[in-house]
Motif scaffolding. Structure first.
Motif, PDB file in Angstrom:
ATOM      1  N   PHE A 167     -50.044-129.078 -22.896  1.00 27.06           N
ATOM      2  CA  PHE A 167     -48.743-128.797 -22.309  1.00 27.06           C
ATOM      3  C   PHE A 167     -48.340-127.503 -23.134  1.00 27.06           C
ATOM      4  CE2 PHE A 167     -47.729-133.163 -20.481  1.00 27.06           C
ATOM      5  CZ  PHE A 167     -48.995-133.245 -19.685  1.00 27.06           C
ATOM      6  N   ARG A 168     -47.987-126.589 -22.739  1.00 25.05           N
ATOM      7  CA  ARG A 168     -47.539-125.407 -23.486  1.00 25.05           C
ATOM      8  C   ARG A 168     -46.674-124.264 -22.814  1.00 25.05           C
ATOM      9  NH1 ARG A 168     -51.438-123.446 -26.818  1.00 25.05           N
ATOM     10  NH2 ARG A 168     -52.842-125.011 -26.425  1.00 25.05           N
ATOM     11  N   PHE A 169     -45.837-123.568 -23.473  1.00 27.27           N
ATOM     12  CA  PHE A 169     -45.298-122.487 -23.012  1.00 27.27           C
ATOM     13  C   PHE A 169     -46.154-121.195 -22.764  1.00 27.27           C
ATOM     14  CE2 PHE A 169     -42.191-124.583 -25.798  1.00 27.27           C
ATOM     15  CZ  PHE A 169     -41.239-124.724 -25.135  1.00 27.27           C
ATOM     16  N   GLN A 170     -45.787-120.427 -21.869  1.00 22.89           N
ATOM     17  CA  GLN A 170     -46.648-119.252 -21.479  1.00 22.89           C
ATOM     18  C   GLN A 170     -45.956-117.839 -21.683  1.00 22.89           C
ATOM     19  OE1 GLN A 170     -48.313-120.481 -17.352  1.00 22.89           O
ATOM     20  NE2 GLN A 170     -50.151-120.031 -18.423  1.00 22.89           N
ATOM     21  N   ASN A 171     -46.371-117.118 -22.635  1.00 26.27           N
ATOM     22  CA  ASN A 171     -45.574-115.866 -23.079  1.00 26.27           C
ATOM     23  C   ASN A 171     -44.200-115.933 -23.113  1.00 26.27           C
ATOM     24  OD1 ASN A 171     -48.303-114.774 -23.122  1.00 26.27           O
ATOM     25  ND2 ASN A 171     -48.158-114.709 -20.998  1.00 26.27           N
ATOM     26  N   ASP A 172     -43.651-117.050 -23.775  1.00 21.13           N
ATOM     27  CA  ASP A 172     -42.318-117.227 -23.830  1.00 21.13           C
ATOM     28  C   ASP A 172     -41.637-116.347 -24.909  1.00 21.13           C
ATOM     29  OD1 ASP A 172     -39.891-119.203 -22.917  1.00 21.13           O
ATOM     30  OD2 ASP A 172     -39.863-118.815 -25.326  1.00 21.13           O
ATOM     31  N   SER A 173     -40.453-115.751 -24.239  1.00 22.76           N
ATOM     32  CA  SER A 173     -40.032-114.681 -25.553  1.00 22.76           C
ATOM     33  C   SER A 173     -39.733-115.312 -26.726  1.00 22.76           C
ATOM     34  CB  SER A 173     -38.557-114.241 -24.801  1.00 22.76           C
ATOM     35  OG  SER A 173     -37.645-115.129 -24.697  1.00 22.76           O
ATOM     36  N   VAL A 174     -39.321-116.504 -26.940  1.00 22.10           N
ATOM     37  CA  VAL A 174     -39.119-117.173 -28.409  1.00 22.10           C
ATOM     38  C   VAL A 174     -40.295-118.127 -28.631  1.00 22.10           C
ATOM     39  CG1 VAL A 174     -37.629-118.773 -29.341  1.00 22.10           C
ATOM     40  CG2 VAL A 174     -36.806-117.262 -27.557  1.00 22.10           C
ATOM     41  N   GLN A 175     -40.977-118.823 -27.671  1.00 24.23           N
ATOM     42  CA  GLN A 175     -41.891-119.925 -28.202  1.00 24.23           C
ATOM     43  C   GLN A 175     -43.437-119.404 -28.200  1.00 24.23           C
ATOM     44  OE1 GLN A 175     -40.660-122.167 -29.983  1.00 24.23           O
ATOM     45  NE2 GLN A 175     -38.591-122.180 -29.260  1.00 24.23           N
ATOM     46  N   GLY A 176     -43.564-118.266 -27.482  1.00 22.77           N
ATOM     47  CA  GLY A 176     -44.900-117.631 -27.282  1.00 22.77           C
ATOM     48  C   GLY A 176     -45.685-118.428 -26.329  1.00 22.77           C
ATOM     49  N   ASN A 177     -47.152-119.055 -26.792  1.00 25.53           N
ATOM     50  CA  ASN A 177     -47.681-119.959 -26.286  1.00 25.53           C
ATOM     51  C   ASN A 177     -47.812-121.317 -26.870  1.00 25.53           C
ATOM     52  OD1 ASN A 177     -48.748-118.350 -24.280  1.00 25.53           O
ATOM     53  ND2 ASN A 177     -49.875-117.226 -25.849  1.00 25.53           N
ATOM     54  N   ASN A 178     -46.694-121.764 -27.593  1.00 26.29           N
ATOM     55  CA  ASN A 178     -46.733-122.928 -28.616  1.00 26.29           C
ATOM     56  C   ASN A 178     -46.816-124.045 -27.370  1.00 26.29           C
ATOM     57  OD1 ASN A 178     -46.200-121.376 -30.797  1.00 26.29           O
ATOM     58  ND2 ASN A 178     -44.083-121.872 -30.822  1.00 26.29           N
ATOM     59  N   ARG A 179     -47.197-125.207 -28.144  1.00 26.54           N
ATOM     60  CA  ARG A 179     -47.250-126.483 -27.323  1.00 26.54           C
ATOM     61  C   ARG A 179     -45.843-127.006 -27.179  1.00 26.54           C
ATOM     62  NH1 ARG A 179     -52.156-129.169 -26.501  1.00 26.54           N
ATOM     63  NH2 ARG A 179     -53.778-128.210 -27.604  1.00 26.54           N
ATOM     64  N   ILE A 180     -45.660-127.712 -26.076  1.00 28.15           N
ATOM     65  CA  ILE A 180     -44.403-128.159 -25.799  1.00 28.15           C
ATOM     66  C   ILE A 180     -44.399-129.599 -26.694  1.00 28.15           C
ATOM     67  CG2 ILE A 180     -43.243-129.569 -24.029  1.00 28.15           C
ATOM     68  CD1 ILE A 180     -44.509-127.500 -21.863  1.00 28.15           C
TER      69      ILE A 180
ATOM     70  N   ASP B  82     -40.971-130.174 -32.812  1.00 29.73           N
ATOM     71  CA  ASP B  82     -40.172-129.056 -32.386  1.00 29.73           C
ATOM     72  C   ASP B  82     -40.960-128.207 -31.665  1.00 29.73           C
ATOM     73  OD1 ASP B  82     -41.754-128.384 -34.645  1.00 29.73           O
ATOM     74  OD2 ASP B  82     -40.379-126.821 -35.413  1.00 29.73           O
ATOM     75  N   HIS B  83     -40.401-127.455 -30.688  1.00 29.77           N
ATOM     76  CA  HIS B  83     -41.241-126.421 -29.828  1.00 29.77           C
ATOM     77  C   HIS B  83     -41.732-125.391 -30.620  1.00 29.77           C
ATOM     78  CE1 HIS B  83     -40.096-128.502 -26.345  1.00 29.77           C
ATOM     79  NE2 HIS B  83     -38.878-128.109 -26.410  1.00 29.77           N
ATOM     80  N   ALA B  84     -41.241-124.885 -31.892  1.00 26.76           N
ATOM     81  CA  ALA B  84     -41.680-123.845 -32.822  1.00 26.76           C
ATOM     82  C   ALA B  84     -42.977-124.311 -33.597  1.00 26.76           C
ATOM     83  CB  ALA B  84     -40.626-123.693 -33.685  1.00 26.76           C
ATOM     84  N   ASN B  85     -43.405-125.815 -33.374  1.00 23.19           N
ATOM     85  CA  ASN B  85     -44.538-126.219 -33.782  1.00 23.19           C
ATOM     86  C   ASN B  85     -44.663-126.044 -35.150  1.00 23.19           C
ATOM     87  OD1 ASN B  85     -46.839-125.208 -31.062  1.00 23.19           O
ATOM     88  ND2 ASN B  85     -45.135-126.667 -31.107  1.00 23.19           N
ATOM     89  N   THR B  86     -43.526-126.416 -35.774  1.00 18.62           N
ATOM     90  CA  THR B  86     -43.462-126.358 -37.431  1.00 18.62           C
ATOM     91  C   THR B  86     -43.252-127.974 -38.002  1.00 18.62           C
ATOM     92  OG1 THR B  86     -41.066-126.223 -37.494  1.00 18.62           O
ATOM     93  CG2 THR B  86     -42.224-124.094 -37.396  1.00 18.62           C
ATOM     94  N   LEU B  87     -43.206-129.055 -37.353  1.00 16.40           N
ATOM     95  CA  LEU B  87     -42.963-130.110 -37.685  1.00 16.40           C
ATOM     96  C   LEU B  87     -43.686-131.017 -36.534  1.00 16.40           C
ATOM     97  CD1 LEU B  87     -41.637-132.314 -39.625  1.00 16.40           C
ATOM     98  CD2 LEU B  87     -39.914-132.352 -38.247  1.00 16.40           C
ATOM     99  N   ALA B  88     -44.553-132.023 -37.184  1.00 16.27           N
ATOM    100  CA  ALA B  88     -45.197-133.009 -36.355  1.00 16.27           C
ATOM    101  C   ALA B  88     -45.360-134.307 -36.729  1.00 16.27           C
ATOM    102  CB  ALA B  88     -46.737-132.433 -35.919  1.00 16.27           C
TER     103      ALA B  88
END
Length: 572
Positions: free
Chosen positions: A450-463, A498-504
């Protein structure tokens, strides 16, 4: 404690509130005869166009249930569960009733739960072709909320409660009263007409760390569904048409605590709204048997939904009204390779207006409806091989979403839902069952991309909030006396917070053991031990935009520690 994205039904009658939200506490599993899971496009037969599909809980009746059932369970963390159920039939009338009580102190501090449920139905066989059944549900549930912790706390002291939740006595309590009817009329030509109706009343008391929420809901609904076998152009068909109408009114109030040092007193009324949801769903499906082993289905659903927010007793919130309309098509094919082995493919649209839990945007404008186009291919079957019965279900799906309703909470802010632009959900769902006279095995595997697609902030990060892989399995060996014993396993990969994929949350694996035995005269018992290694791990997490500020690490919900549960039931 509150869901969206699925349609829940009881005997074909919707359990969701009119705005689309649902509560799993409204279900009594012990009063359920079996469960139908209609994934994605297959839920069209119930008029659902949600991305997740539909789950229909088919109830016990006086014709199917034992005359009397007694059940008791107990276990770790002061867990207790009791059920008394009775059913019977007299001529053309039958009835069933179930009383259940569940309570536990919980693994964590401030995590006590208590659920009391009554479920009953009364059926009348009015004529050989007409049956009418009335349903009654009463639920009284209370749940203390311990809040989330930092991952360091999960590892060192997973049983403690988050300070703010403990100080404000955070909880989610509600009472639900529901009446429903389903009348089925069978026709001499094989057709079936079903008329459904329901009315529900719900009262919610929900103090949280930042405020106290109180709501009262009134929901009503009507449904009509007709299926008809036909024969055109030399082919056999099944035609399905139907309609669902639902209306709900919610009185929503929110109070602040002011300078109160603890608890949840209402010092200032900060919000008072009247929320109205109207839904009309028209659906149809035509299933054509083009060859003896091939069925093609074509269908769709038209949704017309309104969401209205108006000031209540105090004009403390903006007014808005929004209408959501869309047609969601479906095309599917299923081919039987052999009598018990099939391959299938689906393409369909889905459409979900926001529930009131999602609320308006920061500027007070209503959110957009979530929509998606989904493709699915798969196979399912049941075959005898190597002295055992093998059952499987394997599915690959890919959904392109627009305006997905996602939690997108800034750091250190109150939870909020926003529309993402374009997102992708794709993955595998694998289920395997092996059953022989002396051995059993159940295996489930999920791959979630599950991921964003070419999002202006999140790019292609995972949801955030969803592990990429989840694996569960259990095996059992039969011993003398019809005693079954075997291990259980659950594993999950890491899950972003987080949607920024910095914490898991790191991945985990926990294992246990099960024993159960079925004895003569309707007597059964079980024993289950979970998390035998007493592993400390995060079972779920909060979801935020980006974990880049002090304090945003407190997003982890600990999984339960080592636990043992036992139960016994007797059917008469």
């Amino acid at each position: 404690f509150h869901g969206r994205g699925l349609m829940l039904l009881q005997d074909g009658v919707p359990l969701n509130l009119a705005d689309g939200g649902f509560d799993m506490q409204a279900i009594e599993p012990g009063a359920t005869r079996y469960v139908e899971v209609q994934r994605g496009a297959n839920a069209l037969r119930y008029g659902s166009s949600t991305l997740g599909g539909a789950i229909n809980y088919v109830s016990q009746t006086g014709r199917s249930a034992p005359a009397l059932l007694l059940r008791a369970e107990a276990g770790s963390f002061d867990y207790q569960r009791y059920q008394l159920a009775a059913g019977g039939q007299q001529g053309s009338v039958d009835g069933y009733a179930s009383f259940s009580h569940i309570e536990q102190d919980g693994f964590r501090d401030h995590a006590r739960q208590r659920n009391g449920r009554f479920f009953g139905n009364l059926g009348f066989q009015l004529t050989p072709h007409v049956e009418s059944r009335f349903y009654t549900t009463v639920v009284d549930t209370s749940s203390e909320l311990p809040g989330n912790l930092s991952y360091a706390d999960v590892k060192t002291n997973p049983r403690k409660a988050e300070a703010g939740s403990l100080n404000r006595d955070a909880k989610r309590d509600f009472q639900l009263y529901r009446l429903a009817n389903r009348t089925a009329i069978s026709h001499d030509d094989g057709g079936l007409t079903e008329v459904t109706s329901y009315a529900a009343r719900k009262f919610l008391f929900h103090p949280l760390g930042f405020a106290r929420i109180e709501q009262s809901n009134r929901d009503i609904g009507l449904g009509l569904r007709h299926s008809q076998p036909t024969q055109w152009l030399g082919y056999q068909q099944e035609q399905i048409v139907g309609m669902n109408w639902r209306r709900g009114l919610t009185v929503d109030e929110q109070c602040s605590y002011g300078a109160a040092p603890a608890g949840h007193p209402c010092t200032t009324l900060t919000k008072s709204n009247k929320l109205t949801a109207n839904n009309l769903e028209l659906f149809g499906e035509s299933r054509w048997t083009l060859l003896p082993s091939t069925v093609v289905s074509l269908g769709g659903q038209w949704t017309d939904a309104q969401r209205r927010v108006a000031p209540g007793d105090m004009p403390l919130a903006p007014f808005y009204q929004e209408t959501y309309r869309r047609f969601s098509p479906k095309l599917g094919v299923q081919h039987q390779l052999m009598p018990q082995v099939a391959v299938y493919a689906n393409a369909n649209g889905s459409f979900e207006p926001p529930s009131f839990s999602e609320g308006p945007t920061a500027t007070g404008k209503p959110l957009k409806a979530q929509r998606a186009t989904t493709y699915e291919i798969g196979t399912r079957g049941d075959q005898h091989w190597l002295g055992a019965q093998w059952g499987w279900d394997l599915s690959y799906y890919r959904a392109q979403l627009k305006n997905e309703l996602l939690v997108q909470t800034p750091a250190l802010s109150l939870p909020s839902t926003r529309n993402a632009d374009k997102t992708l959900h794709q993955g595998l769902e694998v289920g395997l069952r092996i059953d022989s006279a002396s051995q059993r095995a159940l295996v489930s595997y999920l791959y979630n991309d599950f991921r964003f697609q070419n999002d202006s902030v999140q790019g292609n990060n995972r949801i955030a909030g969803v592990p990429a892989q989840v694996f569960t399995a259990e095996m059992a060996q039969r011993l003398p006396g019809n005693l079954w014993i075997g291990p259980t396993l659950r594993s999950a990969s890491r899950s972003y917070v987080d949607h920024a994929n910095t914490l898991a949350a790191p991945g985990y694996s926990i294992y246990g053991i099960k024993l159960n035995q079925t004895l003569p005269k309707g007597l059964e018992w079980f024993l289950e031990a979970r998390n035998l290694s007493d592993k400390r791990y995060a079972a779920t997490t909060g979801v935020i935009l980006q974990a880049n500020a002090t304090g945003t690490d407190a997003q982890f919900s600990p999984g339960e520690g080592r636990a043992i549960y036992v139960g016994v039931s007797k059917a008469f």
